[in-house]
Structures are given as structure tokens and as C-alpha cells.
Design a protein around this motif. Structure first.
Motif: not given
Length: 122
Positions: A27-39
Motif C-alpha cells: 500500500l505504501h508503494e502505490l501512488p496516490a490515490p491509494k486504494p482502500p486496504y481491503t481492496t
């Protein structure tokens, strides 16, 4: 090896970079907008089901690791592309790249050198 969606491929690229990770690391590596944790967690589970990831549990936390090397995925994807879009012909791929001006003169010369070197080894 099952096909990956573009999003699944994006997630796998992060795993190939990190090699081992928990969902929060990805999740930290993904660019914004970040998906929800559950997704993201659901996508990681799908990647595990497809055989791309394995996991080791530490209590309630799962650490995921890659089961498919990036190079193996790249080969499979390229072979799929050549087969399905270029009739299985590498010549058609190169012709397309040259006609679309996606290959520079220098790159053509480098490819010719690779071909010449390969021919000498045969």
C-alpha cells in the motif's frame, strides 16, 4: 500461469521489487490515490489464488512472497503478445516496431549485432 489484469500486474511489480511484503508495505508503494486496504488485500488474495504469491503467517499478519519470477512472467507475456497479435512471428514484431518508429537506428544496429553474434554461435 493465469493472465493478470493491469492492476494485478501493478501489484506484482511491487512484490517483485520488494520480494517479501505485507499488504501495508505494498500500500505504501502505490501512488496516490491509494486504494482502500481491503481492496488491496483482496487483490493480493487473488494473486495468491492464481499462483503468483505464497504467504507465511505470523499470528494474524500474512507476509507474502513471490512464487513466479518477473523474468518468467515477462517471457510468458511477450510470447502471448507475439502469438496473439503478430501471428507468432518475431519478424512481424520487428517490422511493426520499425514502421511505427518505435525503434531508433541505433537500436536496429544493436539488434543486428545480436543477430550476427547469435548466428556465429550456431
Amino acid at each position: 500461469m493465469e493472465e493478470l489484469t493491469a492492476y494485478e500486474e501493478q501489484i506484482m511489480k511491487i512484490f517483485w521489487k520488494l520480494n517479501r511484503a505485507i499488504v501495508r508495505d505494498v500500500l505504501h508503494e502505490l501512488p496516490a490515490p491509494k486504494p482502500p486496504y481491503t481492496t488491496l488485500a483482496s487483490t493480493v488474495k487473488v494473486l495468491e489464488k492464481k499462483g503468483y504469491l505464497g504467504h507465511k503467517s505470523y499470528g494474524k499478519t500474512n507476509e507474502y512472497y513471490t512464487l513466479v519470477a518477473e523474468s518468467d512472467y515477462r517471457k510468458k507475456s511477450f510470447n502471448h503478445l507475439v502469438k496473439n497479435f503478430f501471428g507468432g512471428s518475431v519478424e512481424n514484431v520487428l517490422s511493426f516496431l520499425v514502421k511505427e518508429k518505435k525503434v531508433s537506428e541505433k537500436e536496429i544496429q544493436e539488434m543486428q549485432k545480436l543477430i550476427d553474434d547469435y548466428s556465429k554461435k550456431q
